[in-house]
Design an enzyme around this catalytic site. Structure first.
Site, PDB file in Angstrom:
ATOM      1  N   CYS A  79      -0.046   5.296   1.351  1.00  0.00           N
ATOM      2  CA  CYS A  79       0.452   5.159   0.204  1.00  0.00           C
ATOM      3  C   CYS A  79       1.667   6.062   0.142  1.00  0.00           C
ATOM      4  CB  CYS A  79      -0.657   5.374  -0.905  1.00  0.00           C
ATOM      5  SG  CYS A  79      -0.238   4.890  -2.555  1.00  0.00           S
ATOM      6  N   HIS A 134      -5.547   1.939  -0.154  1.00  0.00           N
ATOM      7  CA  HIS A 134      -6.456   2.858   0.125  1.00  0.00           C
ATOM      8  C   HIS A 134      -7.799   2.319   0.510  1.00  0.00           C
ATOM      9  CE1 HIS A 134      -3.996   5.997  -1.950  1.00  0.00           C
ATOM     10  NE2 HIS A 134      -3.617   5.146  -2.909  1.00  0.00           N
TER      11      HIS A 134
END
Length: 547
Positions: free
Chosen positions: A383, A484
């Protein structure tokens, strides 16, 4: 500045759930885990249970699929100094975000995650600023002092979310936030006694015996609470207990004599807590995380160095790796170099990408990372970590801090601009590159482009089609993704570990659970804690306290 919060009240319906609030004598007394264990214990008894926490502060979040767009309006008027470009996203209008602890509690109940389980989520961006998320959607950034003024306007939405859950369940377990007796926060409180008074809730007070002073903490709370607040306390639970209960018995008697509140039980220290996702990266500040157990007779373990940045987020992405025999996670602290013996270096998520990028430079880790790659090591960005690996990170609207741009690490040919709608996506797909199932979620505000995207890390195939995700350097040694939870997918994790070093040994974990069953280990830990609570507490009595 506007401080109007719009929401749609629940339709009139009779309340059917019993409700019980669990408040703590301080932060980190174990409220979140205790609620998760109680959720599983009562669910195992056949009850429909739901967790609730009015306000959570955490940069570890999870995606829920029922965002309430009627609540998600910008707090900021143009020209107010806030970010008037933050608008309600239409990319996935059904998705929102809640705290990781409430996601685990929902799992313990066997329930789908709902934004109503955590209607207010605060995601710190600095020591004095946080992003405010209401019922799953971003409102904007607030300073700590401005948020205190805003909180009373959030109470109607909090009460409405609690009511919605109450209409779905037999029991709602309501977790407080921090300490319930912080007098300086009481006037604007929406998560402890302020909520208990507004919603007419009985309270169970939890103290932490492991840090000492539990008797004084309980008595101090009684002193600071008003007469009506004291009357709400139905009993006290002493958590994280080690030792002989008979030795503690006089203290329990003294607490009951001084307060009139019965001690409902001593909850023994639960070692299995390390197998569950941590609520917040602040857990890394309390004590060093235990490294994974290495298999007896195994080859040299695969060492993964994780750079500990101040605003790192979603650190539970790394829990499945930490649980692997044959893998050692080394959390690199400020002032330490990246170990030369590390096989992989990881940049995790962040709530303040540019600030953490500058921190990486200040530690000299940017030099270490380039040397690590030159010497044959690998680097992974997750991320915000992916954004940092590129050439430039721009934040022209000041969404995560002061407007501006920061030079990236230059390990991937990418550029990122932070802005627009937050992308929230729940994911269950097959990666056609590895052939493995991948589950997880996306939660970010940046948009990334560049030549490195032509070499994706993943190709995610779903019923709606296939899309490329992430990027890999030309030499294959640097990779990053916005997804994630990648490593919780067992087959994908093992495929990736073999890529990182072919001689890694994958076998049974020290507790006997197979390493290809990370999710099963989480389930086993929840069931073990629920079974312990059946012994440590009188759950029938706790059920009777709820109303």
């Amino acid at each position: 500045m506007k401080e109007t919060v719009i929401f749609t009240p629940a339709p009139d319906a009779p309340r059917r759930a019993r409700r019980l609030m669990i408040q703590g004598t301080s932060s980190d007394v174990g409220k979140s885990l205790l609620v998760a264990g109680l959720c599983r214990a009562f669910a195992n008894r056949g009850w429909v249970v739901r967790p609730f926490k009015a306000q959570n502060m955490s940069n570890n979040a999870a995606v829920a699929v029922d965002a309430d767009l009627s609540s998600a309006v910008s707090l900021y008027a143009p020209g107010s100094g806030g970010n008037d470009a933050m608008k309600v996203g239409d990319e996935r209008p059904d998705c929102g975000e809640i705290g990781r602890a409430q996601a685990l509690q929902a799992r313990a109940c066997g329930a789908e995650r709902s934004v109503h389980m955590n209607p207010v989520l605060l995601k710190p961006e600095s020591d004095i600023d946080c992003q405010v998320v209401l019922r799953g959607r971003v409102l904007g950034r607030q300073s700590a002092s401005a948020y205190q003024t805003l909180k009373p306007a959030l109470m109607p939405a909090v009460l409405d979310s609690l009511e919605r859950l109450s209409q779905q369940a037999d029991l709602v377990l309501i977790e407080g936030a921090g300490s319930g007796a912080e007098a300086y926060l009481r006037a604007q409180d929406i998560s402890n006694m302020g909520l208990a008074e507004a919603a007419d809730l009985p309270v169970m007070l939890v103290g932490d015996e492991s840090r000492g002073g539990v008797s004084a903490a309980v008595l101090g709370h009684r002193l600071l609470w008003s007469v009506s607040e004291r009357a709400r306390v139905a009993g006290v639970v002493v958590n994280k207990f080690r030792g002989d209960p008979a030795v503690f018995a006089p203290a329990g008697d003294a607490i009951q004599t001084a307060t009139g509140w019965p001690v409902l039980g001593l909850v023994r220290w639960f070692d299995g807590a390390t197998r569950l996702p941590q609520e917040d990266s602040l857990a890394l500040d309390v004590a060093a995380r235990a490294t994974s157990p290495t298999l007896a007779g195994a080859a040299k373990p695969l060492t993964i160095a994780v750079l500990r940045t101040p605003r790192m987020a979603n650190t539970d992405d790394l829990d499945p790796l930490e649980a692997e025999p044959g893998v050692v996670l080394h959390w690199v602290q400020a002032g330490e170099p990246i170990p030369r013996a590390a096989d992989v270096a990881v940049l995790a998520g962040s709530k303040a990408t540019r600030a953490d990028l500058e921190f990486v430079r200040a530690q000299g880790w940017h030099h270490d990372l380039h040397a690590h790659v030159r010497q044959g090591g690998r680097v992974v960005g997750l991320c915000a970590g992916l954004q940092m690996l590129g050439r430039m990170v721009r934040d022209p609207l000041g969404i995560e801090g002061a407007p501006g741009e920061s030079e990236g690490l230059g390990l991937l040919d990418l550029d990122t601009e932070i802005g627009g709608d937050k992308r929230l996506l729940d994911l269950d797909a097959v990666d056609s590159i590895s052939g493995c199932r991948v589950t997880g979620y996306e939660m970010h505000m940046g948009r990334t482009q560049g030549a490195a995207l032509a070499r994706p890390w993943l190709r995610l195939a779903q019923a709606t089609g296939e899309r490329a995700e992430g990027a890999v350097s030309a030499d294959g040694r640097v990779m990053g993704s916005y997804v994630h939870g990648l490593f919780a997918s067992d087959d994908f994790r093992h495929h990736w570990l073999k890529q990182m070093r072919g001689d890694i040994v994958l076998g049974a974990a020290g507790d006997g659970a197979p390493v290809n069953a990370y999710e099963a280990r989480v389930e086993a830990a929840l069931n073990a804690f629920a079974a312990q609570l059946e012994v440590d507490l009188d759950l029938d009595a706790i059920w009777a306290l709820a109303r």
